[in-house]
Design an enzyme around this catalytic site. Structure first.
Site, short mmCIF file in Angstrom:
data_model
loop_
_atom_site.label_atom_id
_atom_site.label_comp_id
_atom_site.label_asym_id
_atom_site.label_seq_id
_atom_site.Cartn_x
_atom_site.Cartn_y
_atom_site.Cartn_z
N TYR A 171 5.24 -2.55 40.86
CA TYR A 171 5.31 -2.91 39.43
C TYR A 171 4.08 -3.73 39.03
O TYR A 171 3.45 -3.48 38.00
CB TYR A 171 6.59 -3.70 39.19
N SER A 194 2.55 -7.78 31.93
CA SER A 194 3.44 -8.71 32.64
C SER A 194 2.61 -9.70 33.45
O SER A 194 1.51 -9.38 33.91
CB SER A 194 4.38 -7.95 33.56
#
Length: 245
Positions: free
Chosen positions: A151, A138
């Site tokens: 995250y 990501s």
């Protein structure tokens, strides 16, 4: 026709990518933890033209099952051209700030589980002497932000792990590709306000499919996230820490 292994096929991006493989008539080994959704997707992919379709129900955090999973996959498919790792969760940042147990669970799912899978997958592909490891990381892993640094830390760890793995495996005939999507409209992000930066799982899947053909090392999807993250990484830390990101 190729042999493809997909971990986390019930995720929107992985399912959309699997549909592109199915149209090519590829043989598929599909893995997910939700047996019902897994079988629905497998049946759909058969209708769309996939060759042989195998399934396995495995939880990403069941680390002791990962080695056997790849042994089963290589036995079923005989050889594997592409291993796509696509599972993940979006942690509740505030809950992770309040509870280390919650933080550890999310880091295990988004970080350590991927590393465990990659360790076994890489060793199998080295023995085979060919193949591609493709992992969805990501843009969140490029720089920590207060809104999602748990995250981001897990994805950042995965991106660095892949960087090292790419360096290790380049002389073994094994290709490693890191995929860094930006904002994607999926069930995981259904509650977020959307703007022009958001895209669909189908467009990300098309980008992954094309990047695999071109054997890209790192691909930002859509492409403009490479420019956005380049600028964000350049912001000096004394300024960055004052931003509300």
């Amino acid at each position: 026709m190729a042999n493809r292994f997909i971990f986390g096929v019930t995720s929107s991006i992985a399912e959309a990518t699997a549909r592109l493989f199915a149209v090519d008539g590829d043989n598929l080994f599909l893995v997910a933890r939700d047996q019902v959704k897994l079988h629905i997707i497998a049946d759909d992919l058969r209708v769309r033209g996939a060759g042989k379709v195998f399934t396995a129900v495995v939880d990403a955090r069941a680390f002791d099952t990962h080695r056997q999973l790849f042994e089963d996959a290589f036995t079923a498919l005989e050889s594997i051209d592409t291993i796509l790792i696509a599972h993940g969760t979006l942690p509740d940042q505030k809950s992770c700030e309040a509870s280390f147990e919650e933080l550890r669970k999310e880091f295990e799912t988004n970080g350590l589980a991927v590393m465990s899978l990659l360790t076994h997958a890489a060793n199998q592909l080295v023995q085979q002497g060919s193949g591609t490891l493709c992992v969805i990381s990501s843009v969140a892993g490029d720089r920590g932000r207060q809104s999602n640094y748990v995250y981001g830390a897990a994805k950042g760890a995965v991106s660095v792990f892949l960087q090292g793995l790419r360096n290790r495996l380049s002389s073994c005939g094994v290709h490693v590709m890191t995929v860094k999507p930006g904002f994607v409209d999926t069930p995981m992000t259904r509650d977020f306000d959307k703007n022009m930066l958001w895209t669909t799982p189908e467009k990300i899947a098309s980008g992954i499919y094309n990047a695999l053909q071109k054997k890209k090392d790192i691909v930002y999807l859509p492409w403009f996230w490479a420019l956005i993250m380049w600028i964000i990484r350049l912001i000096p830390e004394p300024i960055f820490k004052r931003l509300r990101l």
